[in-house]
Design an enzyme around this catalytic site. Structure first.
Site, PDB file in Angstrom:
ATOM      1  N   LYS A 124     -19.284  26.600 -14.257  1.00  0.00           N
ATOM      2  CA  LYS A 124     -19.509  28.156 -14.873  1.00  0.00           C
ATOM      3  C   LYS A 124     -19.184  29.305 -14.014  1.00  0.00           C
ATOM      4  CE  LYS A 124     -22.155  30.771 -17.654  1.00  0.00           C
ATOM      5  NZ  LYS A 124     -23.574  30.610 -18.723  1.00  0.00           N
ATOM      6  N   GLU A 158     -23.419  21.671 -23.881  1.00  0.00           N
ATOM      7  CA  GLU A 158     -22.814  22.462 -22.521  1.00  0.00           C
ATOM      8  C   GLU A 158     -22.026  21.850 -21.361  1.00  0.00           C
ATOM      9  OE1 GLU A 158     -22.232  25.350 -23.951  1.00  0.00           O
ATOM     10  OE2 GLU A 158     -23.577  25.894 -25.137  1.00  0.00           O
ATOM     11  N   HIS A 213     -18.449  27.208 -29.628  1.00  0.00           N
ATOM     12  CA  HIS A 213     -19.062  27.907 -30.380  1.00  0.00           C
ATOM     13  C   HIS A 213     -18.828  28.950 -31.573  1.00  0.00           C
ATOM     14  CE1 HIS A 213     -19.913  27.251 -26.274  1.00  0.00           C
ATOM     15  NE2 HIS A 213     -21.843  28.315 -26.036  1.00  0.00           N
ATOM     16  N   HIS A 241     -21.023  28.983 -33.768  1.00  0.00           N
ATOM     17  CA  HIS A 241     -22.035  30.672 -33.902  1.00  0.00           C
ATOM     18  C   HIS A 241     -22.080  30.734 -35.611  1.00  0.00           C
ATOM     19  CE1 HIS A 241     -21.780  32.433 -29.560  1.00  0.00           C
ATOM     20  NE2 HIS A 241     -22.256  31.421 -29.713  1.00  0.00           N
ATOM     21  N   HIS A 277     -29.173  25.494 -30.985  1.00  0.00           N
ATOM     22  CA  HIS A 277     -27.747  26.344 -30.816  1.00  0.00           C
ATOM     23  C   HIS A 277     -26.525  23.918 -30.189  1.00  0.00           C
ATOM     24  CE1 HIS A 277     -24.779  28.879 -29.207  1.00  0.00           C
ATOM     25  NE2 HIS A 277     -25.604  28.104 -27.238  1.00  0.00           N
ATOM     26  N   ASN A 329     -16.353  29.255 -23.535  1.00  0.00           N
ATOM     27  CA  ASN A 329     -16.819  29.239 -25.573  1.00  0.00           C
ATOM     28  C   ASN A 329     -16.470  28.768 -26.797  1.00  0.00           C
ATOM     29  OD1 ASN A 329     -18.771  31.823 -25.889  1.00  0.00           O
ATOM     30  ND2 ASN A 329     -17.496  33.283 -25.110  1.00  0.00           N
ATOM     31  N   GLU A 369     -15.954  38.856 -19.306  1.00  0.00           N
ATOM     32  CA  GLU A 369     -15.023  37.707 -20.462  1.00  0.00           C
ATOM     33  C   GLU A 369     -13.819  39.070 -20.749  1.00  0.00           C
ATOM     34  OE1 GLU A 369     -16.728  36.372 -24.561  1.00  0.00           O
ATOM     35  OE2 GLU A 369     -17.832  35.344 -22.455  1.00  0.00           O
ATOM     36  N   ARG A 402     -13.246  34.022 -18.898  1.00  0.00           N
ATOM     37  CA  ARG A 402     -14.558  33.524 -19.222  1.00  0.00           C
ATOM     38  C   ARG A 402     -14.419  33.207 -20.754  1.00  0.00           C
ATOM     39  NH1 ARG A 402     -20.550  36.253 -16.836  1.00  0.00           N
ATOM     40  NH2 ARG A 402     -21.162  34.851 -19.012  1.00  0.00           N
ATOM     41  N   ARG A 428     -34.089  51.211 -18.324  1.00  0.00           N
ATOM     42  CA  ARG A 428     -31.730  52.004 -17.585  1.00  0.00           C
ATOM     43  C   ARG A 428     -31.847  50.109 -16.872  1.00  0.00           C
ATOM     44  NH1 ARG A 428     -32.676  57.050 -19.295  1.00  0.00           N
ATOM     45  NH2 ARG A 428     -31.623  58.489 -20.813  1.00  0.00           N
ATOM     46  N   LYS A 443     -24.768  36.626 -19.475  1.00  0.00           N
ATOM     47  CA  LYS A 443     -24.880  37.396 -20.622  1.00  0.00           C
ATOM     48  C   LYS A 443     -26.590  37.581 -21.292  1.00  0.00           C
ATOM     49  CE  LYS A 443     -20.629  35.293 -22.526  1.00  0.00           C
ATOM     50  NZ  LYS A 443     -20.086  34.833 -23.685  1.00  0.00           N
TER      51      LYS A 443
END
Length: 550
Positions: free
Chosen positions: A416, A374, A437, A441, A454, A434, A426, A430, A310, A332
């Protein structure tokens, strides 16, 4: 920053009720734009409609919106038609955080059935009228909004708490810090330290050359006695022995997990290899995981750290440009699913980020270009001056000039970090990170993870998002062309693969930003600023056809 919150939505969606409660909670002044119009004219809204007509009322409304949005620290409930005026829509979006309270037609009819103060509902068929208004106004509400809140729950306090949970720390309109990083400050390999302020989850980002040789820095940032390094088959031969030697000299117990290299291995099976190692070595909660590699290794190590027992601490040591400027910062973590990229994961912050820029010397040109995607993104969505600098210095970056690389890494991390500090999970702001993206994606999933890097997919995705922004009138032809040219100059693809229109739509529908079945895009408006919006399907299809055939 103004600290303003503006509520938009159809009549009866609860803007006034929720606005008053939200203002009390935040200790802000509450204003209802309709009440302000009535106060200025001395008559009710229905009387204005009856005597002057709707056109005259809309002008009065636009004047009030212009004046009220210029105030500071208010919660403003707007009239349902406030977004019809282009200037009002712009003032709302630029001068505060816009929250779209979205209610179903049945709920609105229930709430307004006895309300005689709604001139537009004085019709034989109120339901049909509301459906027409929703069809007309919903795209405008989406365009204005930074957050969308569904008002299905009748409990006002639940709605207010939902808004509070999603609100950035200050306002969704970004007030970015002025340049802290300049070219002079990164010359001669000077160590740069940026701090990401997230309360008890705060940490530092160290940027400089030969940091893997800096025993004092490693001892300061990695204090546990037992460390497990997670890396891959490409990075391990280059840097694993060096880092293990550092830990041995610091009297730390060290072991390593070496995963295969590539996006195709960012899945449950290979995540379990990390857990297998931790359990076999009886690692406890004081074990520190070290992510030594690029974005895939960072995401998987972070997700393993978030979930093993955890939660155990971890440190990012990114060795690619993409991971140094983006994925190692912000917390993330996650893995891919065959139906969508990064759909399984957690927000989990590292204890530190150590970006050794000398590791980029061994980076293949293709990987360097992937990282530049990026970097370009940060300039396109936030900092037009930085975008111009990239246009002027792309050749230096691709030649791996140390000072130029150190500068873009520091500036990208700065940008960032500023966003993450305002919206860690997000909830609204935030999501602008993306940009490109949603398309990118889809490319990765449609071609098969690992077919394109990517960063290559994101680069092409930015060209597509710029084309979509242009078709919607958000940017001009010159801006669209500048983005495509810079992406191409970075060595990235600018023509989209032909996945088939239906397949494109299916893939883009599996996106974390989407709400209520609507595909959401990060769009430029103009270059250097961004908005989050759904778009008409026909315009999206025209964009796909153009970008595939070009």
């Amino acid at each position: 920053m103004s600290g303003n919150i503006f509520l938009v939505g159809l009549m009866g969606s609860g803007k006034t009720t929720v606005g008053r409660a939200l203002a009390r909670k935040l200790n802000k002044r509450f204003i209802d734009s309709d009440h302000e119009i009535e106060a200025r004219t001395g008559v009710s809204i229905p009387v204005i409609f009856e005597i002057e007509g709707e056109v005259s009322f809309r002008q009065r409304e636009a004047d009030v919106i212009r004046d009220l949005t210029a105030l500071s620290d208010i919660v403003l409930a707007t009239g349902g038609g406030a977004v019809l005026n282009p200037d009002s829509l712009r003032y709302l979006h630029e001068r505060g955080t816009v929250i779209y309270l979205r209610a179903g037609i049945n709920s609105i009819l229930q709430r307004t059935r006895n309300d005689k103060n709604r001139p537009l509902l004085r019709t034989a068929d109120p339901r049909k009228k509301l459906e027409e208004l929703e069809a007309q106004r919903h795209p405008l509400y989406q365009q204005a909004a930074h957050l969308v809140i569904e008002t299905g729950r009748p409990n006002v306090q639940h709605l207010v708490q939902s808004i509070l949970d999603k609100l950035p720390k200050s306002s969704t309109k970004v007030d970015f810090q002025p340049y802290q990083t300049d070219m002079q400050s990164v010359k001669n390999g000077t160590l740069q330290t940026l701090n990401l302020d997230l309360g008890e989850r705060s940490y530092s980002i160290s940027i400089g050359q030969q940091l893997l040789e800096d025993s004092l820095l490693i001892a300061e940032k990695i204090r546990g006695k037992h460390v497990v390094i997670v890396t891959n088959t490409v990075v391990a031969p280059l840097y694993l022995a060096r880092l293990e030697a550092q830990f041995k000299s610091l009297d730390k117990t060290c072991s390593a997990v070496i995963l295969p290299d590539g996006e195709a291995y960012k899945n449950w099976d290979h995540l379990n290899l990390i857990f297998d190692h931790l359990l076999r070595h009886k690692c406890d909660r004081k074990t520190i995981l070290i992510a030594l590699g690029g974005g895939v290794i960072g995401d998987m190590t972070g997700f393993a750290a978030a979930t093993y027992m955890r939660g155990v601490p971890f440190v990012q040591i990114p060795t690619t440009l993409l991971s140094q400027v983006d994925s190692s910062v912000g917390g993330k973590t996650g893995i891919n699913h065959p139906l969508g990229k990064n759909m399984i994961g957690a927000f989990y912050q590292p204890q530190a980020v150590i970006a050794d820029t000398s590791t980029l010397n061994s980076l293949p040109d293709k990987e360097l270009s992937a990282g530049l995607a990026e970097v370009i993104k940060h300039g396109a969505i936030i900092d037009a001056g930085f975008f111009t600098w990239l246009e002027q210095n792309m050749a230096r970056l691709r030649a791996k000039e140390p000072d130029a690389l150190a500068y873009v890494i520091a500036r990208s991390c700065e940008i960032k970090a500023d966003v993450v500090q305002q919206d860690e999970r997000e909830g609204g702001l935030r999501a602008i990170l993306n940009f490109g993206h949603t398309f990118g994606h889809a490319i990765e999933a449609g071609l098969g993870f690992g077919t394109w890097l990517h960063g290559e997919a994101v680069g092409c995705g930015m060209v597509m998002a710029a084309e979509l922004s242009f078709r919607l009138g958000h940017i001009d032809y010159v801006s669209k062309t500048r983005i495509k040219q810079l992406v191409e100059n970075a060595g990235l693809p600018v023509v989209a693969p032909d996945l088939g229109e239906q397949r494109w739509l299916e893939l883009m529908e599996v996106d974390k930003k989407n709400e209520g079945g609507q595909i959401k895009f990060i769009l430029l408006k103009p270059l250097g600023t961004s908005v989050i919006s759904s778009v008409p399907e026909q315009v999206l299809l025209e964009t796909l056809r153009h970008c595939i055939l070009e």
